[in-house]
Scaffold this motif. Structure first.
Motif, PDB file in Angstrom:
ATOM      1  N   TRP A 160      -2.702  12.644  18.223  1.00 34.82           N
ATOM      2  CA  TRP A 160      -1.780  11.510  18.263  1.00 34.82           C
ATOM      3  C   TRP A 160      -2.544  10.225  17.962  1.00 34.82           C
ATOM      4  N   ASN A 161      -1.807   9.241  17.479  1.00 31.30           N
ATOM      5  CA  ASN A 161      -2.291   7.874  17.385  1.00 31.30           C
ATOM      6  C   ASN A 161      -1.578   7.089  18.478  1.00 31.30           C
ATOM      7  N   THR A 162      -2.323   6.600  19.458  1.00 29.55           N
ATOM      8  CA  THR A 162      -1.703   5.931  20.597  1.00 29.55           C
ATOM      9  C   THR A 162      -1.007   4.641  20.214  1.00 29.55           C
ATOM     10  N   ALA A 163      -1.298   4.139  19.009  1.00 31.09           N
ATOM     11  CA  ALA A 163      -0.588   2.955  18.532  1.00 31.09           C
ATOM     12  C   ALA A 163       0.720   3.308  17.838  1.00 31.09           C
ATOM     13  N   ASN A 164       0.924   4.595  17.560  1.00 35.42           N
ATOM     14  CA  ASN A 164       2.156   5.060  16.914  1.00 35.42           C
ATOM     15  C   ASN A 164       2.510   6.408  17.540  1.00 35.42           C
ATOM     16  N   ARG A 165       3.190   6.362  18.680  1.00 38.20           N
ATOM     17  CA  ARG A 165       3.369   7.531  19.528  1.00 38.20           C
ATOM     18  C   ARG A 165       4.645   8.317  19.233  1.00 38.20           C
ATOM     19  N   ALA A 166       5.336   8.042  18.152  1.00 43.54           N
ATOM     20  CA  ALA A 166       6.607   8.704  17.871  1.00 43.54           C
ATOM     21  C   ALA A 166       6.421  10.174  17.505  1.00 43.54           C
ATOM     22  N   THR A 167       5.332  10.494  16.794  1.00 46.30           N
ATOM     23  CA  THR A 167       5.127  11.852  16.309  1.00 46.30           C
ATOM     24  C   THR A 167       3.634  12.097  16.180  1.00 46.30           C
ATOM     25  N   PRO A 168       3.180  13.340  16.327  1.00 47.11           N
ATOM     26  CA  PRO A 168       1.744  13.618  16.176  1.00 47.11           C
ATOM     27  C   PRO A 168       1.289  13.433  14.735  1.00 47.11           C
ATOM     28  N   MET A 169       0.050  12.998  14.582  1.00 43.04           N
ATOM     29  CA  MET A 169      -0.515  12.767  13.257  1.00 43.04           C
ATOM     30  C   MET A 169      -0.961  14.068  12.597  1.00 43.04           C
ATOM     31  N   HIS A 170      -1.386  15.034  13.412  1.00 40.97           N
ATOM     32  CA  HIS A 170      -1.940  16.273  12.856  1.00 40.97           C
ATOM     33  C   HIS A 170      -1.804  17.386  13.893  1.00 40.97           C
ATOM     34  N   THR A 171      -1.730  18.624  13.417  1.00 36.95           N
ATOM     35  CA  THR A 171      -1.665  19.805  14.279  1.00 36.95           C
ATOM     36  C   THR A 171      -2.805  20.740  13.921  1.00 36.95           C
ATOM     37  N   PHE A 172      -3.552  21.195  14.937  1.00 36.88           N
ATOM     38  CA  PHE A 172      -4.657  22.128  14.737  1.00 36.88           C
ATOM     39  C   PHE A 172      -4.136  23.541  14.972  1.00 36.88           C
ATOM     40  N   ILE A 173      -3.875  24.257  13.883  1.00 37.81           N
ATOM     41  CA  ILE A 173      -3.288  25.591  13.944  1.00 37.81           C
ATOM     42  C   ILE A 173      -4.344  26.603  13.514  1.00 37.81           C
ATOM     43  N   GLY A 174      -4.615  27.582  14.358  1.00 39.25           N
ATOM     44  CA  GLY A 174      -5.600  28.605  14.021  1.00 39.25           C
ATOM     45  C   GLY A 174      -5.761  29.654  15.087  1.00 39.25           C
ATOM     46  N   HIS A 175      -5.549  29.282  16.353  1.00 38.64           N
ATOM     47  CA  HIS A 175      -5.690  30.235  17.452  1.00 38.64           C
ATOM     48  C   HIS A 175      -4.455  31.130  17.553  1.00 38.64           C
ATOM     49  N   ARG A 176      -4.699  32.378  17.976  1.00 37.93           N
ATOM     50  CA  ARG A 176      -3.614  33.342  18.158  1.00 37.93           C
ATOM     51  C   ARG A 176      -3.111  33.394  19.585  1.00 37.93           C
ATOM     52  N   ASP A 177      -3.716  32.616  20.468  1.00 44.49           N
ATOM     53  CA  ASP A 177      -3.271  32.560  21.857  1.00 44.49           C
ATOM     54  C   ASP A 177      -3.504  31.152  22.374  1.00 44.49           C
ATOM     55  N   VAL A 178      -3.109  30.905  23.616  1.00 45.32           N
ATOM     56  CA  VAL A 178      -3.161  29.552  24.169  1.00 45.32           C
ATOM     57  C   VAL A 178      -4.594  29.041  24.246  1.00 45.32           C
ATOM     58  N   VAL A 179      -4.748  27.727  24.082  1.00 47.41           N
ATOM     59  CA  VAL A 179      -6.056  27.077  24.144  1.00 47.41           C
ATOM     60  C   VAL A 179      -6.390  26.808  25.611  1.00 47.41           C
ATOM     61  N   LEU A 180      -7.578  27.282  26.035  1.00 49.12           N
ATOM     62  CA  LEU A 180      -8.013  27.090  27.418  1.00 49.12           C
ATOM     63  C   LEU A 180      -8.842  25.812  27.594  1.00 49.12           C
ATOM     64  N   GLU A 181      -9.627  25.442  26.589  1.00 45.41           N
ATOM     65  CA  GLU A 181     -10.498  24.273  26.721  1.00 45.41           C
ATOM     66  C   GLU A 181     -10.853  23.753  25.338  1.00 45.41           C
ATOM     67  N   PHE A 182     -11.087  22.434  25.249  1.00 40.89           N
ATOM     68  CA  PHE A 182     -11.542  21.822  24.004  1.00 40.89           C
ATOM     69  C   PHE A 182     -12.431  20.638  24.343  1.00 40.89           C
ATOM     70  N   GLU A 183     -13.460  20.421  23.530  1.00 41.66           N
ATOM     71  CA  GLU A 183     -14.397  19.315  23.717  1.00 41.66           C
ATOM     72  C   GLU A 183     -14.893  18.841  22.358  1.00 41.66           C
ATOM     73  N   TRP A 184     -15.355  17.597  22.332  1.00 45.60           N
ATOM     74  CA  TRP A 184     -15.900  17.029  21.104  1.00 45.60           C
ATOM     75  C   TRP A 184     -17.380  17.327  21.015  1.00 45.60           C
ATOM     76  N   ARG A 185     -17.807  17.661  19.817  1.00 48.35           N
ATOM     77  CA  ARG A 185     -19.228  17.921  19.559  1.00 48.35           C
ATOM     78  C   ARG A 185     -19.896  16.636  19.102  1.00 48.35           C
ATOM     79  N   LYS A 186     -21.135  16.410  19.558  1.00 46.75           N
ATOM     80  CA  LYS A 186     -21.836  15.181  19.191  1.00 46.75           C
ATOM     81  C   LYS A 186     -22.030  15.124  17.681  1.00 46.75           C
ATOM     82  N   GLN A 187     -21.715  13.969  17.111  1.00 47.70           N
ATOM     83  CA  GLN A 187     -21.795  13.801  15.659  1.00 47.70           C
ATOM     84  C   GLN A 187     -23.250  13.677  15.209  1.00 47.70           C
TER      85      GLN A 187
END
Length: 881
Positions: A268-295
């Motif tokens: 989402w873009n918190t400045a434009n909260r009407a609709t999500p900007m992007h969807t991450f589709i790839g998992h075949r089951d529910v997501v348990l955890e997600f984290e950002w990797r250091k750039q």
């Protein structure tokens, strides 16, 4: 990451079904990922696609949360929560070692969080309503305990202020300052439903967001906490909501316990909260955890790491184009063409609050990983899409063009590029009719139709291909029965096409035939008899005989075992049988929880009381009664009475009746445990009494001792001991714990057992239960049961090394000389007597502790005593063939 293969926007870093991990964490360097579960802890190196290390974890509790230390000073530290305990682990030199165990909570720990500035400080919260702050420099007790009325589900340290932390309690948020006592400094009534996640702003110490079961994410300013600054509304309960490390982005995930099929993450873009900007589709089951990797330095792409219930670890690439959707202007990329393309496609967006066009939004949300479909090009400027579908021998290249009024009542145009497709005109007509009809239905309701149309196209092609293949093989493999009469063997039985089997731990495995062979076999009048007709013979005979008959089918055709290259491309749903594995433990008396809780160490009374309490926890009242009776029969007070109680009807006979009862009910777990308890009871009687009394065969005879060859842990004597005139019929060859090695002298009904046969059955119960414990992985409990076996351990037949006592020069097998009581072997390195693992040189005879010798020979070649012997070289040369 040069060897990594990206699938558009992500790659599969790990797929391991046996981990059963439910917690994931990424370290501060972005190199290592910790995956934690009840059975295993695993470390995945994201820089090495092949490297993953697993460490077994013996615990009956799942891991609730996991997190790496965020500071560079202690980047090797990570922590996991298991029930009421925190385990601090150190990752160093490819080893994961537990260094601290933090215990203060009285109920399950719900969350934990490292301090963002002090690498030794850690916070944890629990259902017991307490929030504990820990300092690893003094881990005996918390340095500060905060108490709340309701249970705490989340705890998070502020990213900017080192003294503030926030906790979630049902629908409320409490802000604490560790400098100002044990009372919260701020209270926020945030939601009417439970809060699942908290996240502080990465840029401001006064802003925090909360994700709740009421399907909203609320953003609060601590300077004015009475009402939310703004609310982001979704269509499902939100499990986690976390800020992106760039722009105004926010990632949300659905509550995994709902299992509603929402397996994607939303950006989402918190400045434009009407609709999500992007969807991450790839998992075949529910997501348990997600984290950002250091750039990494010089990299313009951010990376998101996700772990799913399907035990798959994905790494997502957040390209500059997606970053711009969140109002972030990335630095110049090495490949400027990506920036140019993204800039051209975003010319319609405003600078502060981008407004996403409908077609551009549909392109960003499109799942580009539809099976058997490849998206070749998406051009939002030219408003068209090129896709390629490949199903078996069918290849279709489709171009979809979108009018300017789409999707408001105007459908897109579909065109099959015939130059790059290999389907017939009739199939093209069917596809275009189907696509136009579906698209018209969608746009009549002002809905987008690209992804539904593409999925329906793949489904239609699969159906057409399957029908064509079925007709072709029906014609190819049907042969007249007279032709193959001389090749078929009528006495070879038809192969098994289905079956089911139980294993000893309550698992039922079932298998059957594939779907298509099952459909084909229903059309046959007869069953194929033999496997002698090979595909090569079929093709040879096919050239000789042109006549065909639909009344006969070979085994090869029956199973569709086609040795062709196209078999690799056949969908698994249409060519593979399915093996079903069911958990049938509820149908049996074997109980793993009881196996984990049962004990055999201690006096009989203590054991029976403990085991009765364990049986009460799982609701087995019959076992509680049985353990109570066993305590009355075999308790210490009865052992003191000696012969009178052993001959009493409520003595040995009652115990035998209990064992026979549970064995007849196929409860070998209870029968084996009672056999072990009865052995301890008879041993106690043997110690108390010097008069021979009635004992079960195989038990100690009063006044006699175990043979020298027996194990000191055995409470049952060797097989040649005679009890009450009976020779024990246990075979000396039964050394293994396998049930195949334990044979009874004669099959006798349980209700009419004589003593020799009874003894064999008692041994069978213990061996059967020990094998079940082994399959469960309860090695310690298995060893405890095997201590009560009758047979002797195998005598040593290999080379045996002895030490000569320095004082009396006698050969000694033990750590001390039985004659002079002096230590047998002293370490040549540390000069301390050796009582554990030891090694000695076979040439000079000098030796000592294994650890000391390993340390010495790591940098030396000559013996430590100065005798001049090159121990490693000399010993190795002696054992060479």
């Amino acid at each position: 990451m040069s060897s990594t293969t990206w699938k558009s926007e992500y790659y599969i870093a790990l797929e391991c079904k046996d981990l059963q991990a439910n917690a994931m964490a990424v370290d501060a360097t972005g190199t290592y990922v910790l995956l934690a579960g009840r059975r295993y802890l695993a470390i995945k190196n994201l820089e090495d696609p092949e490297l993953v290390q697993k460490f077994p974890r013996q615990s009956k509790y799942d891991v609730g949360a996991a997190e790496w230390n965020p500071t560079a000073y202690h980047k090797e530290l990570c922590v996991i929560s298991s029930n009421q305990r925190l385990e601090v682990l150190t990752w160093r030199q490819d080893e994961l070692i537990q260094t601290h165990s933090l215990r203060a909570h009285t109920r399950v720990i719900t969350d934990l969080n490292w301090h963002k500035f002090d690498s030794n400080i850690l916070a944890s919260c629990s259902v017991d309503t307490f929030i504990h702050l820990w300092d690893l420099r003094d881990s005996r007790r918390p340095i500060l305990s905060l108490s709340a009325i309701a249970e705490a589900s989340q705890v998070k340290w502020n990213r900017k202020s080192p003294h503030l932390l926030a906790t979630a309690h049902e629908g409320d948020i409490k802000i604490w300052d560790q400098r100002k006592g044990t009372a919260p400094v701020q209270y926020i009534a945030a939601h009417l439903a439970k809060i699942h996640g908290l996240d502080w702003s990465p840029t401001s110490e006064n802003h925090i967001c909360s994700s709740s079961h009421d399907s909203t994410v609320k953003f609060f300013d601590m300077t004015n906490p009475r009402r939310a600054e703004y609310v982001l509304t979704t269509n499902a309960p939100v499990w986690r909501a976390r800020h992106t490390p760039f722009g105004n982005g926010l990632i949300t995930a659905v509550v995994p316990q709902l299992r509603r099929g929402e397996n994607s993450l939303l950006l989402w873009n918190t400045a434009n909260r009407a609709t999500p900007m992007h969807t991450f589709i790839g998992h075949r089951d529910v997501v348990l955890e997600f984290e950002w990797r250091k750039q990494k330095s010089g990299d313009t792409d951010f990376q998101l790491v996700t772990w799913s219930k399907d035990q798959t670890l994905l790494v997502w690439r957040i390209e500059p184009f997606i970053q711009k959707l969140c109002g972030y202007e990335p630095v110049e990329s090495k490949d400027s063409s990506d920036i140019i393309e993204a800039t051209e496609s975003l010319k319609l967006y405003g600078k502060s609050s981008p407004k996403v066009q409908p077609l551009q939004q549909e392109f960003s949300l499109l799942n580009v990983h539809i099976p058997n479909l490849k998206v070749r090009k998406m051009d939002p400027v030219a408003r068209n899409v090129l896709v390629k579908a490949t199903i078996n021998n069918f290849t279709v290249n489709l171009k979809v063009s979108f009018p300017s009024a789409y999707p408001h009542g105007v459908p897109p145009g579909f065109e099959v590029i015939k130059e790059d497709s290999n389907v017939s005109d009739s199939i093209v007509v069917q596809l275009l009719q189907m696509l136009k009809h579906l698209a018209q239905q969608r746009v009549s309701k002002n809905r987008t139709c690209l992804e539904p149309c593409l999925r329906q196209m793949v489904t239609t092609l699969e159906q057409l291909s399957s029908d064509l293949e079925s007709n072709r093989f029906d014609r190819q493999y049907i042969e007249p029965s007279s032709i193959f009469g001389g090749y078929n063997d009528a006495y070879i039985p038809f192969p098994r096409t289905s079956g089911a089997k139980f294993c000893s731990v309550g698992i039922l495995v079932c298998f059957g035939r594939p779907i298509h062979p099952r459909k084909l076999s229903s059309k046959l009048d007869s069953t194929p008899r033999a496997l002698t007709t090979t595909p090569r013979a079929l093709s040879a005979l096919e050239n000789i005989f042109a006549k065909r008959n639909d009344d006969y089918m070979t085994v090869s055709a029956y199973y569709f075992q086609r040795q062709r290259s196209r078999a690799k491309h056949v969908s698994s749903k249409s060519s593979k049988a399915v093996v079903h594995i069911y958990d049938a433990q509820a149908l049996f008396f074997f109980n793993r929880q009881l196996a984990e809780e049962y004990i055999l160490d201690g006096d009989v009374g203590t054991i029976c009381k403990h085991n009765a309490a364990a049986a009460a926890v799982v609701g087995r009242r019959d076992l509680v009664q049985a353990w109570t009776l066993a305590e009355l029969v075999a308790g210490t007070q009865q052992a003191d009475e000696g012969i009178s109680w052993a001959n009493h009807p409520f003595g040995n006979k009652l115990m035998e009746s209990l064992i026979s009862h549970y064995a007849s009910q196929y409860d070998l777990q209870m029968a084996a445990m009672l056999c072990c308890i009865f052995g301890k009871y008879q041993e106690a009687l043997a110690r108390k009494s010097s008069v021979k009394s009635f004992f079960l065969p195989g038990q100690l005879v009063p006044g006699k001792r175990l043979l020298k060859s027996g194990s000191p842990y055995h409470t049952i004597p060797p097989a040649d001991v005679i009890a009450d005139g009976w020779v024990i019929p246990i075979l000396r060859t039964a050394r293994s714990t396998s049930l195949d090695n334990l044979r009874l002298e004669a099959p006798v009904e349980l209700s009419m057992l004589k003593a020799p046969a009874s003894n064999s059955l008692y041994e069978y119960y213990k061996v059967a239960y020990a094998e079940t414990l082994h399959r469960w992985g309860l090695i310690y409990s298995r060893t405890e049961v095997l201590k009560y076996m009758c047979h002797n351990p195998e005598s040593h037949t290999g080379v045996e090394f002895l030490c000569d006592c320095k004082n009396c020069s006698r050969p000694v097998k033990h750590t001390s000389c039985p004659a002079c009581r002096q230590p047998t072997l002293r370490c040549a390195v540390c000069d301390i007597s050796v009582r554990g693992a030891a090694n000695a040189c076979v040439l000079c005879g000098h030796g000592g502790h294994t650890a000391c010798l390993r340390w010495w020979f790591a940098f030396q070649e000559v013996c430590v005593t100065g005798c001049g012997c090159k121990c490693l070289v000399g010993t190795a040369s002696m054992f060479q063939p």
